[in-house]
Scaffold this motif. Structure first.
Motif, PDB file in Angstrom:
ATOM      1  N   TYR A  20      23.393  -1.736  24.374  1.00 54.47           N
ATOM      2  CA  TYR A  20      24.399  -0.708  24.651  1.00 54.47           C
ATOM      3  C   TYR A  20      24.161   0.533  23.788  1.00 54.47           C
ATOM      4  O   TYR A  20      24.168   1.658  24.281  1.00 54.47           O
ATOM      5  N   THR A  21      23.938   0.324  22.501  1.00 54.12           N
ATOM      6  CA  THR A  21      23.740   1.444  21.571  1.00 54.12           C
ATOM      7  C   THR A  21      22.463   2.211  21.905  1.00 54.12           C
ATOM      8  O   THR A  21      22.469   3.446  21.926  1.00 54.12           O
ATOM      9  N   VAL A  22      21.392   1.485  22.174  1.00 53.22           N
ATOM     10  CA  VAL A  22      20.132   2.143  22.556  1.00 53.22           C
ATOM     11  C   VAL A  22      20.330   2.930  23.847  1.00 53.22           C
ATOM     12  O   VAL A  22      19.848   4.062  23.977  1.00 53.22           O
ATOM     13  N   LEU A  25      22.127   6.150  23.003  1.00 52.15           N
ATOM     14  CA  LEU A  25      21.219   7.075  22.318  1.00 52.15           C
ATOM     15  C   LEU A  25      20.208   7.682  23.282  1.00 52.15           C
ATOM     16  O   LEU A  25      19.949   8.897  23.243  1.00 52.15           O
ATOM     17  N   CYS A  26      19.644   6.855  24.156  1.00 50.08           N
ATOM     18  CA  CYS A  26      18.678   7.359  25.143  1.00 50.08           C
ATOM     19  C   CYS A  26      19.343   8.355  26.083  1.00 50.08           C
ATOM     20  O   CYS A  26      18.744   9.375  26.451  1.00 50.08           O
ATOM     21  N   GLN A  27      20.578   8.065  26.457  1.00 53.68           N
ATOM     22  CA  GLN A  27      21.321   8.967  27.332  1.00 53.68           C
ATOM     23  C   GLN A  27      21.510  10.329  26.669  1.00 53.68           C
ATOM     24  O   GLN A  27      21.309  11.365  27.297  1.00 53.68           O
ATOM     25  N   GLN A  28      21.868  10.334  25.390  1.00 54.85           N
ATOM     26  CA  GLN A  28      22.040  11.595  24.660  1.00 54.85           C
ATOM     27  C   GLN A  28      20.738  12.368  24.565  1.00 54.85           C
ATOM     28  O   GLN A  28      20.695  13.588  24.794  1.00 54.85           O
ATOM     29  N   HIS A  33      17.244  16.886  26.306  1.00 53.95           N
ATOM     30  CA  HIS A  33      15.916  17.362  26.718  1.00 53.95           C
ATOM     31  C   HIS A  33      15.795  17.522  28.233  1.00 53.95           C
ATOM     32  O   HIS A  33      14.685  17.750  28.739  1.00 53.95           O
ATOM     33  N   GLU A  34      16.935  17.360  28.894  1.00 48.88           N
ATOM     34  CA  GLU A  34      16.970  17.497  30.353  1.00 48.88           C
ATOM     35  C   GLU A  34      15.913  16.621  31.028  1.00 48.88           C
ATOM     36  O   GLU A  34      15.134  17.070  31.876  1.00 48.88           O
ATOM     37  N   LYS A  35      15.892  15.360  30.635  1.00 41.91           N
ATOM     38  CA  LYS A  35      14.959  14.377  31.192  1.00 41.91           C
ATOM     39  C   LYS A  35      15.745  13.162  31.647  1.00 41.91           C
ATOM     40  O   LYS A  35      16.930  13.031  31.384  1.00 41.91           O
ATOM     41  N   GLU A  36      15.065  12.246  32.298  1.00 45.13           N
ATOM     42  CA  GLU A  36      15.674  10.967  32.683  1.00 45.13           C
ATOM     43  C   GLU A  36      14.895   9.842  32.019  1.00 45.13           C
ATOM     44  O   GLU A  36      13.675   9.930  31.864  1.00 45.13           O
ATOM     45  N   ILE A  37      15.613   8.806  31.643  1.00 46.88           N
ATOM     46  CA  ILE A  37      14.983   7.625  31.060  1.00 46.88           C
ATOM     47  C   ILE A  37      15.381   6.437  31.930  1.00 46.88           C
ATOM     48  O   ILE A  37      16.570   6.204  32.164  1.00 46.88           O
ATOM     49  N   SER A  38      14.376   5.698  32.395  1.00 49.97           N
ATOM     50  CA  SER A  38      14.650   4.584  33.300  1.00 49.97           C
ATOM     51  C   SER A  38      15.331   3.416  32.572  1.00 49.97           C
ATOM     52  O   SER A  38      15.245   3.293  31.346  1.00 49.97           O
ATOM     53  N   THR A  41      12.881   1.321  30.658  1.00 58.20           N
ATOM     54  CA  THR A  41      12.500   1.913  29.375  1.00 58.20           C
ATOM     55  C   THR A  41      13.561   1.638  28.327  1.00 58.20           C
ATOM     56  O   THR A  41      13.244   1.244  27.193  1.00 58.20           O
ATOM     57  N   VAL A  42      14.830   1.817  28.698  1.00 59.70           N
ATOM     58  CA  VAL A  42      15.936   1.533  27.775  1.00 59.70           C
ATOM     59  C   VAL A  42      15.903   0.066  27.360  1.00 59.70           C
ATOM     60  O   VAL A  42      16.046  -0.266  26.174  1.00 59.70           O
ATOM     61  N   ALA A  43      15.685  -0.838  28.317  1.00 58.97           N
ATOM     62  CA  ALA A  43      15.630  -2.271  28.020  1.00 58.97           C
ATOM     63  C   ALA A  43      14.473  -2.593  27.082  1.00 58.97           C
ATOM     64  O   ALA A  43      14.623  -3.402  26.150  1.00 58.97           O
ATOM     65  N   ALA A  44      13.320  -1.949  27.306  1.00 56.63           N
ATOM     66  CA  ALA A  44      12.153  -2.190  26.446  1.00 56.63           C
ATOM     67  C   ALA A  44      12.416  -1.691  25.025  1.00 56.63           C
ATOM     68  O   ALA A  44      12.115  -2.390  24.046  1.00 56.63           O
ATOM     69  N   ILE A  45      13.005  -0.502  24.902  1.00 54.89           N
ATOM     70  CA  ILE A  45      13.325   0.045  23.574  1.00 54.89           C
ATOM     71  C   ILE A  45      14.338  -0.858  22.875  1.00 54.89           C
ATOM     72  O   ILE A  45      14.212  -1.141  21.679  1.00 54.89           O
ATOM     73  N   ALA A  46      15.333  -1.329  23.616  1.00 56.47           N
ATOM     74  CA  ALA A  46      16.354  -2.207  23.039  1.00 56.47           C
ATOM     75  C   ALA A  46      15.730  -3.512  22.547  1.00 56.47           C
ATOM     76  O   ALA A  46      16.060  -3.999  21.452  1.00 56.47           O
TER      77      ALA A  46
END
Length: 134
Positions: A20-22, A25-28, A33-38, A41-46
């Motif tokens: 949830y926290t990751v 943070l990824c959303q922010q 940076h006006e980008k999208e994160i899949s 990717t969020v799951a891998a970083i978490a």
């Protein structure tokens, strides 16, 4: 068996909190940076974050155990961070900011311990006087 299930449930709650926290943070960062994160990717970083925290926790325990202590200290955390210059500098800065506060807390604990010791000594002396009078 119940302890294992409880430990697994606790681990899953921790993983969910990290995820949830990751995600937040990824959303922010993505918005900044006006980008999208899949989601992948969020799951891998978490997952990487969770595993790295687990490694840090085990290393910190080992450092404290090696020093024959029960408590992890700031020096142990500094040892963990030594490989990352930026992290090491940040931890050093925070450590220096917190040092005066920690010193005050240590002094308060010493005073309280001295007061308790004095009270128990006075109480023991009073008990001895009562026994002598009897």
């Amino acid at each position: 068996m119940a302890a294992t299930d409880e430990k697994e449930a606790y681990s899953q709650r921790l993983k969910a909190a990290v995820h949830y926290t990751v995600g937040k943070l990824c959303q922010q960062v993505a918005e900044d940076h006006e980008k999208e994160i899949s989601r992948q990717t969020v799951a891998a970083i978490a997952e990487i974050t969770f595993r790295q925290c687990d490694i840090f926790a085990k290393d910190l325990e080992a450092f404290a155990r090696h020093a024959k202590r029960q408590t992890v200290t700031v020096d142990d955390v500094k040892l963990i961070a030594r490989r990352s210059t930026a992290l090491s500098n940040y931890i050093q800065q925070k450590s220096e900011e917190l040092a005066p506060r920690n010193q005050e807390q240590k002094e308060k604990r010493k005073k309280n311990a001295a007061k308790k010791k004095t009270k128990s000594t006075d109480s023991n002396e009073a008990d001895m006087e009562v026994e002598i009078m009897d």
